[in-house]
Design an enzyme around this catalytic site. Structure first.
Site, PDB file in Angstrom:
ATOM      1  CG  PHE A  65       5.315   0.869   7.268  1.00 41.08           C
ATOM      2  CD1 PHE A  65       6.489   1.276   6.524  1.00 41.08           C
ATOM      3  CD2 PHE A  65       4.980   1.429   8.129  1.00 41.08           C
ATOM      4  CE1 PHE A  65       6.922   2.403   6.874  1.00 41.08           C
ATOM      5  CE2 PHE A  65       5.426   3.023   8.767  1.00 41.08           C
ATOM      6  CZ  PHE A  65       6.388   3.336   7.562  1.00 41.08           C
ATOM      7  CG  HIS A  66       0.241  -2.572   4.773  1.00 42.80           C
ATOM      8  ND1 HIS A  66      -0.863  -1.710   4.659  1.00 42.80           N
ATOM      9  CD2 HIS A  66       0.619  -2.332   6.218  1.00 42.80           C
ATOM     10  CE1 HIS A  66      -1.294  -1.143   5.912  1.00 42.80           C
ATOM     11  NE2 HIS A  66      -0.390  -1.273   6.761  1.00 42.80           N
ATOM     12  N   PRO A  67       4.071  -4.974   2.879  1.00 48.43           N
ATOM     13  CG  PRO A  67       6.180  -5.634   3.218  1.00 48.43           C
ATOM     14  CD  PRO A  67       5.095  -4.652   3.706  1.00 48.43           C
TER      15      PRO A  67
ATOM     16  CG  HIS B 116      -2.136  -1.016   1.135  1.00 47.86           C
ATOM     17  ND1 HIS B 116      -2.401  -1.688   2.070  1.00 47.86           N
ATOM     18  CD2 HIS B 116      -2.873  -1.405   0.053  1.00 47.86           C
ATOM     19  CE1 HIS B 116      -3.253  -2.572   1.840  1.00 47.86           C
ATOM     20  NE2 HIS B 116      -3.657  -2.426   0.545  1.00 47.86           N
TER      21      HIS B 116
END
Length: 537
Positions: free
Chosen positions: A470-472, A295
């Site tokens: 920070f949503h890998p 994101h």
């Protein structure tokens, strides 16, 4: 040292690994080893919620990864934080409790992944939940994953919520019913004003089990094999190479970056790439490290007047001291703050059938994480595309254990993502111009009033101000055997080898519509049930 034997070896004690350690060791006949590359959570800023400001970018708590220079971000490279401690990124993240949308999981089921629809995963979410409102049709109580209401409020956020409602966003009480479209305050993973990480909820309460062993400071190098069966792992600890055997299974739960590195160093991945690095190919799976989704948040900043924000509060020595007193006495006030308090889920246009934008609204502003708050009063409204079309990759560049991987998210590489970015900035400007905020005279500071309303100008601005939220996910995606890009099947078993599963955010075939930490915990909880079922007897 002698090579010890366990039933299960869990690699990583982050959000997923903490759950797996808890569940797999519940049966005292199972010997479980958990290997964590980071350390113990014995630092105060892992527990005071606002500590994320000091943890992100700090080598004590963060692996301090960076992306490559991203063309879609006009050549910028981003920091890419990942937690370096038991509890993983749940020890340094935003603490926001979001499950995603029912449509996310129903889409997984429609891809042929049986058992992953909304009606399948909702009971898993509820079973480990301890919700402040108690049990209901959508929430559970008594579980390990504590969810509470925020313990601080700001007038600027109340008015921003009113402005969103004036612009047609519905008022909503709870983002976690399956349809999160609306404006509300985020619920948080805290207990009485203290961060509630996965380690606090799931791992630390069971470390006294004699059949559970946790080792920290363990840099896992590679898997060991007999033929195509994974038999154990090798790691470096205190400068010494160690190894252990798993009689039943090894489970990788090191996240979308760490699990990929271990797979690739072990010879599981794109065969041509591994061969170019001199790594013997055990299983040619081109999907390992591919399908990276994240994101991208577009951080708009507005100066305001006539209303309090954290900026000037923090820079006032008396008020800063009072913040400490308030927290010490009541576990309330700004030190309990998650990075974002107010959330908005809405649609980017009439051509979208469910919310595809998420706003994180904050009563503060700063140039980037790790830098001081601005001295002028301001708020930040960050908006992200929940279901981006752009796909990137993560790959090792050398077999060396301590080498950083190449992280290439490919942000804004898809035309649709650039279109949605332009739409989202227009919507943010519309909300900020609504009557509810007019008394505070908001003035756009970033990207700035010189940026026009046309698609090209807004897409360029998105590249200038966009940063990871920070949503890998997705780098070892779940899929059918017929899918050459799939890495694991619907029971999270790695294709091409035996005795190995991946259970973390990397298995998501498509990213969930919201913050990804709690979906990762659900994945691990569901995985543990499948592991125990498949090894019964």
């Amino acid at each position: 040292m002698a090579r010890e034997t366990y039933d299960y070896i869990v690699v990583g004690s982050g959000s997923a690994g903490s759950v797996l350690a808890n569940r797999l060791s519940a049966d005292p006949s199972n010997r479980v080893l958990v290997l964590e590359a980071g350390g113990k959570d014995n630092w105060i800023w892992f527990h005071i919620p606002v500590g994320y400001l000091f943890a992100i970018g700090n080598p004590r708590s963060d692996w301090c990864f960076k992306t490559r220079s991203e063309p879609g971000l006009n050549g910028r490279s981003l920091i890419y934080p990942r937690g370096k401690v038991i509890g993983g990124s749940s020890a340094i993240n935003a603490m926001i409790y979001i499950r995603g949308q029912a449509g996310d999981y129903d889409h997984w089921r429609q891809l042929g992944l049986n058992g992953w629809g909304w009606e399948d995963v909702l009971p898993v979410f509820k079973a480990h939940e301890d919700h402040f409102l108690g049990s209901s049709d959508i929430h559970g109580s008594g579980g390990e994953w504590r969810v509470e209401a925020p313990r601080v409020r700001w007038d600027i956020l109340d008015r921003y919520r009113d402005a969103a409602i004036e612009c047609g966003v519905p008022d909503i009480a709870d983002f976690n019913s399956g349809d999160n479209e609306g404006a509300s305050y985020f619920q948080v993973n805290q207990r009485r004003g203290v961060r509630w990480s996965a380690a606090r909820g799931f791992l630390k309460p069971v470390l006294n089990r004699p059949n559970l062993t946790l080792e920290t400071g363990c840099a896992v190098d590679k898997l060991t094999f007999e033929g195509n069966r994974v038999t154990g792992v090798e790691w470096i600890q205190d400068g010494v190479r160690r190894s252990a055997t798993a009689k039943r299974e090894v489970v990788l739960s090191s996240g979308s970056i760490g699990s990929v590195q271990i797979l690739q160093r072990s010879g599981i991945g794109d065969g041509a790439h591994l061969a170019s690095l001199g790594i013997p190919v055990v299983a040619d799976r081109k999907g390992v490290g591919a399908n990276l989704q994240d994101h991208l948040q577009l951080r708009m900043i507005y100066k305001v007047s006539g209303v309090r924000t954290l900026n000037e509060t923090y820079h006032n020595l008396f008020r800063r001291a009072w913040m400490g007193v308030e927290y010490a006495l009541n576990r309330s006030g700004p030190l309990t703050m998650a990075p974002s308090q107010l959330g908005i889920f809405t649609r980017s246009g009439d051509d979208v059938d469910r919310a595809d934008l998420q706003f994180h609204v904050q009563p503060l502003s700063l140039d980037k994480f790790g830098e001081p708050l601005h001295r002028f009063p301001a708020f930040t409204t960050s908006v992200c595309n929940l279901r981006p079309e752009s796909r990137g990759h993560i790959r090792i560049t050398t077999p060396e254990l301590d080498a950083a991987p190449e992280i290439a998210p490919n942000y804004l590489s898809h035309e649709r993502d650039r279109e949605v970015a332009a739409r989202s900035l227009r919507i943010a400007r519309k909300i900020t111009a609504a009557p509810a905020l007019s008394a505070f005279n908001p003035q756009e500071y970033l990207p700035g009033p010189s940026v026009g309303e046309d698609d090209a100008s807004l897409a360029k601005a998105a590249g200038d101000i966009g940063t990871t939220i920070f949503h890998p996910v997705g780098t070892a995606k779940m899929g059918l055997a017929s899918d050459p890009g799939a890495v694991v099947d619907e029971r999270l078993r790695v294709f091409g080898v035996e005795g190995l599963r991946v259970a973390d955010a990397s298995i998501m075939p498509t990213i969930t519509s919201g913050n990804t930490n709690s979906p990762t915990i659900m994945i691990a909880d569901k995985a543990s049930k499948m592991i125990l079922e498949d090894n019964r007897g």
